[in-house]
Design a protein around this motif. Structure first.
Motif, PDB file in Angstrom:
ATOM      1  N   GLU A  52      66.595  65.608  47.637  1.00 55.22           N
ATOM      2  CA  GLU A  52      65.260  65.836  48.173  1.00 55.22           C
ATOM      3  C   GLU A  52      64.824  64.667  49.052  1.00 55.22           C
ATOM      4  O   GLU A  52      65.247  63.528  48.859  1.00 55.22           O
ATOM      5  N   ILE A  53      63.963  64.946  50.012  1.00 58.41           N
ATOM      6  CA  ILE A  53      63.359  63.890  50.817  1.00 58.41           C
ATOM      7  C   ILE A  53      62.387  63.102  49.953  1.00 58.41           C
ATOM      8  O   ILE A  53      61.586  63.676  49.212  1.00 58.41           O
ATOM      9  N   LEU A  54      62.483  61.770  50.007  1.00 59.87           N
ATOM     10  CA  LEU A  54      61.546  60.898  49.311  1.00 59.87           C
ATOM     11  C   LEU A  54      60.546  60.365  50.323  1.00 59.87           C
ATOM     12  O   LEU A  54      60.928  59.828  51.365  1.00 59.87           O
ATOM     13  N   GLN A  55      59.276  60.499  50.023  1.00 62.87           N
ATOM     14  CA  GLN A  55      58.229  60.007  50.902  1.00 62.87           C
ATOM     15  C   GLN A  55      57.795  58.608  50.459  1.00 62.87           C
ATOM     16  O   GLN A  55      57.589  58.361  49.274  1.00 62.87           O
ATOM     17  N   VAL A  56      57.665  57.713  51.417  1.00 65.46           N
ATOM     18  CA  VAL A  56      57.252  56.336  51.150  1.00 65.46           C
ATOM     19  C   VAL A  56      55.844  56.128  51.694  1.00 65.46           C
ATOM     20  O   VAL A  56      55.586  56.357  52.869  1.00 65.46           O
ATOM     21  N   ARG A  57      54.943  55.686  50.827  1.00 61.75           N
ATOM     22  CA  ARG A  57      53.543  55.469  51.199  1.00 61.75           C
ATOM     23  C   ARG A  57      53.404  54.120  51.913  1.00 61.75           C
ATOM     24  O   ARG A  57      53.760  53.078  51.374  1.00 61.75           O
ATOM     25  N   VAL A  58      52.861  54.141  53.137  1.00 56.80           N
ATOM     26  CA  VAL A  58      52.844  52.951  53.994  1.00 56.80           C
ATOM     27  C   VAL A  58      51.422  52.605  54.409  1.00 56.80           C
ATOM     28  O   VAL A  58      50.609  53.496  54.689  1.00 56.80           O
ATOM     29  N   VAL A  59      51.109  51.301  54.467  1.00 58.61           N
ATOM     30  CA  VAL A  59      49.881  50.830  55.085  1.00 58.61           C
ATOM     31  C   VAL A  59      50.243  49.749  56.098  1.00 58.61           C
ATOM     32  O   VAL A  59      51.048  48.860  55.814  1.00 58.61           O
ATOM     33  N   PHE A  60      49.695  49.858  57.301  1.00 57.05           N
ATOM     34  CA  PHE A  60      49.886  48.860  58.353  1.00 57.05           C
ATOM     35  C   PHE A  60      48.639  47.967  58.413  1.00 57.05           C
ATOM     36  O   PHE A  60      47.517  48.471  58.514  1.00 57.05           O
ATOM     37  N   HIS A  61      48.855  46.647  58.364  1.00 56.76           N
ATOM     38  CA  HIS A  61      47.769  45.684  58.506  1.00 56.76           C
ATOM     39  C   HIS A  61      47.884  45.009  59.873  1.00 56.76           C
ATOM     40  O   HIS A  61      48.826  44.242  60.112  1.00 56.76           O
ATOM     41  N   VAL A  62      46.969  45.302  60.778  1.00 52.15           N
ATOM     42  CA  VAL A  62      46.954  44.667  62.094  1.00 52.15           C
ATOM     43  C   VAL A  62      46.063  43.430  62.003  1.00 52.15           C
ATOM     44  O   VAL A  62      44.862  43.542  61.763  1.00 52.15           O
ATOM     45  N   VAL A  63      46.665  42.245  62.167  1.00 52.94           N
ATOM     46  CA  VAL A  63      45.930  40.984  62.117  1.00 52.94           C
ATOM     47  C   VAL A  63      45.989  40.388  63.524  1.00 52.94           C
ATOM     48  O   VAL A  63      47.073  40.068  64.017  1.00 52.94           O
ATOM     49  N   TYR A  64      44.837  40.249  64.187  1.00 56.19           N
ATOM     50  CA  TYR A  64      44.845  39.960  65.618  1.00 56.19           C
ATOM     51  C   TYR A  64      43.840  38.883  65.994  1.00 56.19           C
ATOM     52  O   TYR A  64      42.826  38.677  65.327  1.00 56.19           O
ATOM     53  N   GLN A  65      44.149  38.208  67.124  1.00 55.18           N
ATOM     54  CA  GLN A  65      43.223  37.255  67.724  1.00 55.18           C
ATOM     55  C   GLN A  65      42.499  37.836  68.928  1.00 55.18           C
ATOM     56  O   GLN A  65      41.373  37.462  69.217  1.00 55.18           O
ATOM     57  N   ASP A  66      43.175  38.737  69.642  1.00 55.23           N
ATOM     58  CA  ASP A  66      42.587  39.302  70.861  1.00 55.23           C
ATOM     59  C   ASP A  66      42.968  40.772  70.982  1.00 55.23           C
ATOM     60  O   ASP A  66      43.666  41.330  70.119  1.00 55.23           O
ATOM     61  N   GLY A  67      42.499  41.380  72.061  1.00 58.60           N
ATOM     62  CA  GLY A  67      42.712  42.803  72.248  1.00 58.60           C
ATOM     63  C   GLY A  67      44.166  43.207  72.407  1.00 58.60           C
ATOM     64  O   GLY A  67      44.564  44.302  72.004  1.00 58.60           O
ATOM     65  N   VAL A  68      44.968  42.342  72.997  1.00 56.08           N
ATOM     66  CA  VAL A  68      46.385  42.659  73.171  1.00 56.08           C
ATOM     67  C   VAL A  68      47.081  42.742  71.812  1.00 56.08           C
ATOM     68  O   VAL A  68      47.911  43.627  71.574  1.00 56.08           O
ATOM     69  N   GLN A  69      46.754  41.825  70.922  1.00 56.85           N
ATOM     70  CA  GLN A  69      47.363  41.818  69.591  1.00 56.85           C
ATOM     71  C   GLN A  69      46.816  42.946  68.708  1.00 56.85           C
ATOM     72  O   GLN A  69      47.492  43.367  67.766  1.00 56.85           O
ATOM     73  N   ASN A  70      45.623  43.419  69.016  1.00 60.11           N
ATOM     74  CA  ASN A  70      45.021  44.512  68.245  1.00 60.11           C
ATOM     75  C   ASN A  70      45.579  45.839  68.757  1.00 60.11           C
ATOM     76  O   ASN A  70      44.912  46.605  69.444  1.00 60.11           O
ATOM     77  N   ILE A  71      46.826  46.109  68.407  1.00 56.91           N
ATOM     78  CA  ILE A  71      47.538  47.246  68.985  1.00 56.91           C
ATOM     79  C   ILE A  71      46.892  48.569  68.579  1.00 56.91           C
ATOM     80  O   ILE A  71      46.209  48.663  67.556  1.00 56.91           O
ATOM     81  N   SER A  72      47.129  49.596  69.359  1.00 48.63           N
ATOM     82  CA  SER A  72      46.477  50.891  69.165  1.00 48.63           C
ATOM     83  C   SER A  72      47.102  51.676  68.014  1.00 48.63           C
ATOM     84  O   SER A  72      48.245  51.438  67.607  1.00 48.63           O
ATOM     85  N   ASP A  73      46.320  52.644  67.509  1.00 44.71           N
ATOM     86  CA  ASP A  73      46.867  53.581  66.527  1.00 44.71           C
ATOM     87  C   ASP A  73      48.088  54.292  67.099  1.00 44.71           C
ATOM     88  O   ASP A  73      49.082  54.527  66.400  1.00 44.71           O
ATOM     89  N   GLU A  74      48.025  54.644  68.392  1.00 48.16           N
ATOM     90  CA  GLU A  74      49.130  55.379  69.022  1.00 48.16           C
ATOM     91  C   GLU A  74      50.423  54.573  68.987  1.00 48.16           C
ATOM     92  O   GLU A  74      51.511  55.143  68.805  1.00 48.16           O
ATOM     93  N   GLN A  75      50.322  53.257  69.152  1.00 48.41           N
ATOM     94  CA  GLN A  75      51.524  52.421  69.088  1.00 48.41           C
ATOM     95  C   GLN A  75      52.108  52.426  67.679  1.00 48.41           C
ATOM     96  O   GLN A  75      53.330  52.471  67.503  1.00 48.41           O
ATOM     97  N   ILE A  76      51.246  52.415  66.681  1.00 50.59           N
ATOM     98  CA  ILE A  76      51.706  52.488  65.291  1.00 50.59           C
ATOM     99  C   ILE A  76      52.337  53.849  65.017  1.00 50.59           C
ATOM    100  O   ILE A  76      53.385  53.944  64.366  1.00 50.59           O
ATOM    101  N   PHE A  77      51.724  54.923  65.532  1.00 52.71           N
ATOM    102  CA  PHE A  77      52.305  56.256  65.346  1.00 52.71           C
ATOM    103  C   PHE A  77      53.689  56.335  65.983  1.00 52.71           C
ATOM    104  O   PHE A  77      54.600  56.977  65.444  1.00 52.71           O
ATOM    105  N   SER A  78      53.853  55.701  67.148  1.00 47.46           N
ATOM    106  CA  SER A  78      55.163  55.718  67.804  1.00 47.46           C
ATOM    107  C   SER A  78      56.203  55.024  66.933  1.00 47.46           C
ATOM    108  O   SER A  78      57.371  55.447  66.878  1.00 47.46           O
TER     109      SER A  78
END
Length: 394
Positions: A52-78
């Motif tokens: 069976e497929i096993l699903q892994v529960r994931v949380v992404f923590h974005v820790v940023y100083q500026d807008g470039v480091q504060n990556i988009s949800d879309e980048q995380i989805f990719s």
């Protein structure tokens, strides 16, 4: 000089990890636990395709100083798409696996899903965002809010992935099973996550996280910890390899056999890496089912869909050349009352009432407009309710 290495840091309570950095090279020096041999003996070479497929529960923590480091949800989805394709052998570049290794390449049957609730049960999209004044992170500060980072969610229930600005030359690192709870997980540089936005060539393919999650699930580099022909990763179907390989040549040989250059646990650039072996898949699933079983997401096992039988002969098969359409077949000769689609959280997304259509007729369902993920197809006949879990990939 060697190209940038992917870094796998072993955190332990009693000893510090020492590494050297410069603009051209990263070195990795640690004594990894012999977890692969132990789990290989437990599970041997189970046919992953039958599991069976096993699903892994994931949380992404974005820790940023500026807008470039504060990556988009879309980048995380990719990035999430890359992970799921790589761990299910649906990555398009799997066609480039060398012929000699194709019989060994595995669908690991692992699915990574964003957490739907935080530790307190509050609905979440599985992404946190924390602004910081901390400069590049080079130690465990990233794991603690009071030090400028972000506290982990319960590491026994979530795979925590921190995205931040790391010290120059560091792509990312991971912790093996048994790490101190507060620091357990994966850390990735914001320029090496996903396939768009801030992701930079030659590590813009999302493979840094594929590699580091392999470490999180107990894998070593394919040449072991020290290198040389007297060291190994403890996995039967990865050939002994003398050292890391950074280019994408298929004709590299060491220790009497062809080197597995394209393996995700080698250190070539993203567009080169394309497969795990069956032995590696066995180890990772064993670690997940034992040391890390708390991060397995069982939220899909809800009463609204579990009232159906997962046994029986129901089959839901993708139609050739169609990304969204599936054929339903294999049921006993019976009258079908309805077909329904449920999300992994148990939400009824679609219901079709068929008023006595015979199961011998061709039945199809179209998931056009539905995002990638796990779905449950439920078919009700006059005698029984059948439920089939499918992985929908675009």
């Amino acid at each position: 000089m060697k190209k940038i290495d992917r870094l796998y840091i072993l955190f332990v309570l009693c000893c510090a990890f020492i590494f050297q950095l410069n603009a051209q090279e990263r070195r990795c020096s640690f004594d990894a636990p012999n977890i692969t041999t132990e789990h290989q003996q437990k599970r041997q070479m189970t046919e992953i395709e039958d599991l069976e497929i096993l699903q892994v529960r994931v949380v992404f923590h974005v820790v940023y100083q500026d807008g470039v480091q504060n990556i988009s949800d879309e980048q995380i989805f990719s990035q999430l798409r890359v992970l799921n394709h790589d761990y299910q052998k649906t990555n398009s570049d799997s066609v480039n696996i060398p012929e000699i290794f194709k019989p060994l390449a595995a669908n690991c049957k692992l699915q990574f899903v964003l957490a739907q609730q935080d530790e307190l049960g509050i609905p979440s999209n599985g992404i946190t965002r924390t602004q910081t004044t901390h400069g590049p992170f080079g130690n465990n500060d990233i794991h603690f809010t009071e030090l400028g980072g972000k506290d982990a969610w319960n590491t026994e229930k979530y795979l925590n992935i921190w995205i931040c600005n790391l010290a120059p030359g560091v792509l990312g690192y991971a912790t093996p099973p048994g790490t101190a709870k507060e620091e357990d997980g994966v850390v990735i540089h914001y320029e090496n996550i996903g396939t768009l936005g801030s992701a930079k060539i030659p590590y813009e393919g999302g493979r840094t996280l594929t590699h580091e999650v392999g470490h999180y699930l107990g894998l070593q580099h394919i040449w072991g910890t020290r290198g040389g022909c007297d060291d190994d990763d403890g996995i039967e179907d990865t050939p002994i390899q003398a050292d890391a390989i950074y280019d994408c040549s298929e004709s590299k040989f060491s220790c009497g056999s062809q080197d597995m250059v394209q393996n995700f646990m080698n250190l070539a650039e993203d567009d080169c890496l394309n497969f795990f072996t069956k032995g590696q898949a066995t180890v990772m699933r064993s670690v997940l089912l034992n040391e890390r079983q708390g991060v397995i997401d069982t939220s899909s096992l809800v009463l609204s869909i579990n009232k159906g039988s997962f046994a029986g002969s129901l089959s839901v098969v993708p139609l050739r050349g169609q990304k969204t359409r599936y054929e339903i077949k294999g049921l006993e000769n019976s009258s079908i009352k309805s077909i329904a689609v449920f999300s992994q959280s148990g939400t009824n997304l679609l219901s079709r009432y068929l008023l006595g259509v015979k199961s011998s007729q061709k039945l199809e369902i179209d998931l056009e407009g539905y995002p990638e993920g796990i779905y449950f197809i439920q078919v009700a006949t006059r005698e029984k309710i059948y439920t089939k879990r499918i992985l929908h990939l675009l």
